[in-house]
Design a protein around this motif. Sequence first.
Motif, PDB file in Angstrom:
ATOM      1  N   LEU A   1     -28.359   4.315 -73.513  1.00  0.00           N
ATOM      2  CA  LEU A   1     -28.443   2.930 -72.802  1.00  0.00           C
ATOM      3  C   LEU A   1     -27.298   2.569 -72.110  1.00  0.00           C
ATOM      4  O   LEU A   1     -26.207   2.831 -72.301  1.00  0.00           O
ATOM      5  CB  LEU A   1     -28.497   1.982 -74.066  1.00  0.00           C
ATOM      6  CG  LEU A   1     -28.446   0.212 -73.590  1.00  0.00           C
ATOM      7  CD1 LEU A   1     -29.662   0.022 -72.798  1.00  0.00           C
ATOM      8  CD2 LEU A   1     -28.222  -0.287 -74.930  1.00  0.00           C
TER       9      LEU A   1
ATOM     10  N   LYS B   1     -33.807   9.795 -79.915  1.00  0.00           N
ATOM     11  CA  LYS B   1     -32.518   9.753 -78.974  1.00  0.00           C
ATOM     12  C   LYS B   1     -32.655   9.016 -77.614  1.00  0.00           C
ATOM     13  O   LYS B   1     -33.324   9.009 -77.114  1.00  0.00           O
ATOM     14  CB  LYS B   1     -32.016  11.390 -78.388  1.00  0.00           C
ATOM     15  CG  LYS B   1     -31.946  12.367 -79.285  1.00  0.00           C
ATOM     16  CD  LYS B   1     -31.539  13.848 -78.888  1.00  0.00           C
ATOM     17  CE  LYS B   1     -32.545  14.286 -78.209  1.00  0.00           C
ATOM     18  NZ  LYS B   1     -32.085  15.684 -77.496  1.00  0.00           N
ATOM     19  N   VAL B   2     -31.573   7.988 -78.049  1.00  0.00           N
ATOM     20  CA  VAL B   2     -31.510   6.988 -76.744  1.00  0.00           C
ATOM     21  C   VAL B   2     -30.172   6.870 -76.160  1.00  0.00           C
ATOM     22  O   VAL B   2     -29.259   7.136 -76.528  1.00  0.00           O
ATOM     23  CB  VAL B   2     -31.924   5.498 -77.589  1.00  0.00           C
ATOM     24  CG1 VAL B   2     -31.971   4.529 -76.271  1.00  0.00           C
ATOM     25  CG2 VAL B   2     -33.192   5.673 -78.170  1.00  0.00           C
TER      26      VAL B   2
ATOM     27  N   GLU C   1     -31.365  12.272 -69.742  1.00  0.00           N
ATOM     28  CA  GLU C   1     -32.899  12.078 -69.609  1.00  0.00           C
ATOM     29  C   GLU C   1     -33.313  13.516 -69.625  1.00  0.00           C
ATOM     30  O   GLU C   1     -34.439  13.759 -70.236  1.00  0.00           O
ATOM     31  CB  GLU C   1     -33.128  11.087 -68.468  1.00  0.00           C
ATOM     32  CG  GLU C   1     -34.781  10.808 -68.465  1.00  0.00           C
ATOM     33  CD  GLU C   1     -35.036   9.806 -67.539  1.00  0.00           C
ATOM     34  OE1 GLU C   1     -36.086   9.017 -67.706  1.00  0.00           O
ATOM     35  OE2 GLU C   1     -34.703  10.053 -66.242  1.00  0.00           O
TER      36      GLU C   1
ATOM     37  N   ILE D   1     -39.181   7.688 -80.833  1.00  0.00           N
ATOM     38  CA  ILE D   1     -37.960   7.955 -79.921  1.00  0.00           C
ATOM     39  C   ILE D   1     -36.926   8.225 -81.052  1.00  0.00           C
ATOM     40  O   ILE D   1     -36.618   7.470 -81.914  1.00  0.00           O
ATOM     41  CB  ILE D   1     -37.485   6.557 -79.408  1.00  0.00           C
ATOM     42  CG1 ILE D   1     -38.796   6.175 -78.246  1.00  0.00           C
ATOM     43  CG2 ILE D   1     -36.294   6.722 -78.623  1.00  0.00           C
ATOM     44  CD1 ILE D   1     -38.587   4.801 -77.648  1.00  0.00           C
TER      45      ILE D   1
ATOM     46  N   ILE E   1     -36.405  -0.001 -81.149  1.00  0.00           N
ATOM     47  CA  ILE E   1     -36.097   1.569 -81.173  1.00  0.00           C
ATOM     48  C   ILE E   1     -35.918   2.070 -82.690  1.00  0.00           C
ATOM     49  O   ILE E   1     -36.285   3.274 -83.097  1.00  0.00           O
ATOM     50  CB  ILE E   1     -35.326   2.131 -80.269  1.00  0.00           C
ATOM     51  CG1 ILE E   1     -33.723   1.887 -80.752  1.00  0.00           C
ATOM     52  CG2 ILE E   1     -35.528   1.936 -78.924  1.00  0.00           C
ATOM     53  CD1 ILE E   1     -32.672   2.435 -79.942  1.00  0.00           C
TER      54      ILE E   1
ATOM     55  N   THR F   1     -41.532   5.065 -85.192  1.00  0.00           N
ATOM     56  CA  THR F   1     -41.268   5.210 -83.670  1.00  0.00           C
ATOM     57  C   THR F   1     -41.143   6.823 -83.537  1.00  0.00           C
ATOM     58  O   THR F   1     -40.484   7.483 -83.975  1.00  0.00           O
ATOM     59  CB  THR F   1     -40.055   4.481 -83.089  1.00  0.00           C
ATOM     60  OG1 THR F   1     -40.033   4.357 -81.866  1.00  0.00           O
ATOM     61  CG2 THR F   1     -39.003   4.655 -83.791  1.00  0.00           C
TER      62      THR F   1
ATOM     63  N   TYR G   1     -33.310  12.746 -73.810  1.00  0.00           N
ATOM     64  CA  TYR G   1     -32.983  11.252 -74.148  1.00  0.00           C
ATOM     65  C   TYR G   1     -33.820  10.065 -73.529  1.00  0.00           C
ATOM     66  O   TYR G   1     -34.123  10.383 -72.444  1.00  0.00           O
ATOM     67  CB  TYR G   1     -31.609  10.975 -73.713  1.00  0.00           C
ATOM     68  CG  TYR G   1     -30.417  11.399 -74.909  1.00  0.00           C
ATOM     69  CD1 TYR G   1     -29.868  10.809 -75.970  1.00  0.00           C
ATOM     70  CD2 TYR G   1     -29.976  12.474 -74.690  1.00  0.00           C
ATOM     71  CE1 TYR G   1     -28.858  11.083 -76.712  1.00  0.00           C
ATOM     72  CE2 TYR G   1     -29.213  13.329 -75.788  1.00  0.00           C
ATOM     73  CZ  TYR G   1     -28.703  12.478 -76.639  1.00  0.00           C
ATOM     74  OH  TYR G   1     -27.518  12.839 -77.578  1.00  0.00           O
ATOM     75  N   TYR G   2     -34.297   9.123 -74.482  1.00  0.00           N
ATOM     76  CA  TYR G   2     -34.932   7.914 -73.793  1.00  0.00           C
ATOM     77  C   TYR G   2     -33.790   7.171 -73.163  1.00  0.00           C
ATOM     78  O   TYR G   2     -33.046   6.485 -73.729  1.00  0.00           O
ATOM     79  CB  TYR G   2     -35.691   7.308 -74.691  1.00  0.00           C
ATOM     80  CG  TYR G   2     -36.419   6.272 -74.593  1.00  0.00           C
ATOM     81  CD1 TYR G   2     -37.954   6.219 -73.678  1.00  0.00           C
ATOM     82  CD2 TYR G   2     -35.931   4.828 -74.516  1.00  0.00           C
ATOM     83  CE1 TYR G   2     -38.532   5.360 -73.390  1.00  0.00           C
ATOM     84  CE2 TYR G   2     -36.735   3.605 -73.936  1.00  0.00           C
ATOM     85  CZ  TYR G   2     -37.965   3.936 -73.307  1.00  0.00           C
ATOM     86  OH  TYR G   2     -38.624   3.046 -72.889  1.00  0.00           O
ATOM     87  N   CYS G   3     -33.869   6.914 -72.000  1.00  0.00           N
ATOM     88  CA  CYS G   3     -32.811   6.304 -71.343  1.00  0.00           C
ATOM     89  C   CYS G   3     -33.261   5.001 -70.688  1.00  0.00           C
ATOM     90  O   CYS G   3     -34.394   4.937 -70.044  1.00  0.00           O
ATOM     91  CB  CYS G   3     -32.268   7.163 -70.108  1.00  0.00           C
ATOM     92  SG  CYS G   3     -31.517   8.644 -70.581  1.00  0.00           S
ATOM     93  N   VAL G   4     -32.442   3.954 -70.740  1.00  0.00           N
ATOM     94  CA  VAL G   4     -32.774   2.565 -70.228  1.00  0.00           C
ATOM     95  C   VAL G   4     -31.395   2.299 -69.560  1.00  0.00           C
ATOM     96  O   VAL G   4     -30.278   2.199 -70.129  1.00  0.00           O
ATOM     97  CB  VAL G   4     -32.909   1.792 -71.284  1.00  0.00           C
ATOM     98  CG1 VAL G   4     -33.222   0.345 -70.971  1.00  0.00           C
ATOM     99  CG2 VAL G   4     -34.165   2.069 -72.272  1.00  0.00           C
TER     100      VAL G   4
END
Length: 279
Positions: free
Chosen positions: A51, A48-49, A17, A46, A39, A44, A21-24
Amino acid sequence: MTGMSGGGKSTALKMLEDAGYYCVDNLPVPLIEKFMELIMTPGTEITKVALGLDVRADQPFEDVHRILQKLKDDGYTFEILFMDASDNVLIKRYKETRRMHPLSPEGRVAEGVEKEREILEGIKKNADYIIDTSNLLTRELKEELDRIFVRNEDYNSLMVTILSFGFKNGIPADADLVFDVRFLPNPFYFDELKHKTGNDKEVQDYVMSFLEASDFMDKLVDMLNFLIPNYIKEGKYQLVIAIGCTGGRHRSVTLANELYGRMKNHGSYGLKLYHRDIR
């Protein structure tokens, strides 16, 4: 990102993060596919994700394999990072934090670790990256994540730890290869060297002045040059090379330093140096 509970997933997510990064974390398994669709929507922002997926007692992890395979079949591109640690380290971390294991809330932590390994066996085999945090410092984990996911450098599937130790304090429990260098003369018996260590030049010069020391090092490096590529080929991702003398302060430290110096520029594997008993 998935892996063993206590293996460092939460810490790694926070680091990613910080890296943009977009972190979930802890997204319910049935929502993975819908999340991917959202995503990937055109327009969008976003890009870089990360998960995080955990094993939970209230949802079947087997569904993850089916969903991930469907996403691949539908053309989605992703990589799997598996965070791991040895069973002993995981149990120790749980005891230190006094937390209950999610798969064994009323039983022993060891039972939960065993169950979780069985559940995650399949996804670990398919992982693109495996990071073992058993001996990693926080800054070393950050460096490894930055190297892979920020700087996009080649991933070293094998992490080699060169560990010096003293036999009088016991052989390291996590050692894969153990070498006894007590055949070399001991600097401990010289007053001018007794209170120094293998990190001091005077001790290094004394130990390496013997032909047996350099011969041993040549043979050891030659053997490791044969073993390590085969370990990598077989999927091993953690190798601990333990070098021991009586107290773990002079001979073993000197030769561990020497071995690290000879191996540090190899590039096909990660390398760490640790002196367990130097103090």
